[in-house]
Design an enzyme around this catalytic site. Structure first.
Site, PDB file in Angstrom:
ATOM      1  N   ILE A   9       1.275  -1.548   0.430  1.00  0.00           N
ATOM      2  CA  ILE A   9      -0.105   0.139  -0.174  1.00  0.00           C
ATOM      3  C   ILE A   9       1.027   1.548   0.348  1.00  0.00           C
ATOM      4  CG2 ILE A   9      -1.539   1.346   1.161  1.00  0.00           C
ATOM      5  CD1 ILE A   9      -3.023  -1.338   2.158  1.00  0.00           C
ATOM      6  N   ALA A  10       0.739   1.896  -0.746  1.00  0.00           N
ATOM      7  CA  ALA A  10       1.714   3.026  -1.068  1.00  0.00           C
ATOM      8  C   ALA A  10       0.719   4.788  -1.438  1.00  0.00           C
ATOM      9  CB  ALA A  10       2.649   2.773  -2.274  1.00  0.00           C
ATOM     10  N   GLU A  43       3.909  -6.826   5.086  1.00  0.00           N
ATOM     11  CA  GLU A  43       4.617  -7.209   6.331  1.00  0.00           C
ATOM     12  C   GLU A  43       5.017  -4.990   6.491  1.00  0.00           C
ATOM     13  OE1 GLU A  43       5.028 -10.510   4.964  1.00  0.00           O
ATOM     14  OE2 GLU A  43       4.681  -8.987   3.327  1.00  0.00           O
ATOM     15  N   ASN A  48       8.623   2.020   9.649  1.00  0.00           N
ATOM     16  CA  ASN A  48       7.289   2.785   9.544  1.00  0.00           C
ATOM     17  C   ASN A  48       5.836   2.548  10.387  1.00  0.00           C
ATOM     18  OD1 ASN A  48       5.204   3.891   8.336  1.00  0.00           O
ATOM     19  ND2 ASN A  48       6.161   2.897   6.268  1.00  0.00           N
ATOM     20  N   TYR A  55      -2.535  -0.441  10.917  1.00  0.00           N
ATOM     21  CA  TYR A  55      -2.559  -1.662  10.576  1.00  0.00           C
ATOM     22  C   TYR A  55      -2.738  -2.255  12.148  1.00  0.00           C
ATOM     23  CZ  TYR A  55      -0.150  -1.019   6.161  1.00  0.00           C
ATOM     24  OH  TYR A  55       0.924  -0.696   5.463  1.00  0.00           O
TER      25      TYR A  55
END
Length: 159
Positions: A9-10, A43, A48, A55
């Protein structure tokens, strides 16, 4: 399958902090539930912390480490997984989080990197089509559609 896995996810740096990454996570979790997956794993870079907190908010727990996982700098990755996403407890939490998301991010404002103007990204639940739609002005380059009751994944259209 039993396990759904998010590979990435970016969000572009200038757009971070506007709920877009969270929306992509919600869409991924919805699809995993629809597909019948039992858990979701991913992951995240060990450094981060912002992503890890997001999450965790959605029920992911740290279950291990992958040493030198990232090829660009050999950074370790934390392995995260959910409790069963089909359970009543998880589904209740997930519904509440989606409601909170829509309340908070019904309209997302951000500065365009190219024009410098303020862009408005509107998020709403379309009852007749049962879709969450992200509408972006024509001078932006994407539209995200997250069908909550579809067997197909969310779509990202580039203009």
């Amino acid at each position: 399958g039993d396990e759904a896995h998010i590979t990435e996810i970016a969000v572009r740096e200038g757009l971070r902090g506007n709920g877009i990454g969270e929306l992509l996570l919600i869409g991924s979790l919805r699809e995993a539930v629809e597909y019948g997956s039992k858990v979701m794993t991913l992951e995240a870079r060990i450094s981060n912390f912002i992503a890890q907190r997001l999450y965790e908010k959605y029920g992911f727990k740290n279950v291990g480490t992958r040493k030198a996982y990232y090829s660009d700098n050999r950074e370790d990755a934390v392995i995260m997984t959910t409790n069963p996403i089909q359970s009543k407890e998880y589904q209740s939490m997930f519904r509440d989080l989606q409601g909170t998301y829509l309340t908070k991010w019904g309209e997302i404002r951000f500065k365009s990197n190219t024009t410098g103007s303020t862009q408005i990204l509107k998020c709403y639940y379309h009852h007749s089509f049962q879709q969450v739609l992200m509408q972006i002005p024509l001078n932006c380059k994407m539209l995200i559609v997250l069908p909550p009751h579809s067997k197909s994944p969310y779509h990202l259209f580039l203009r």
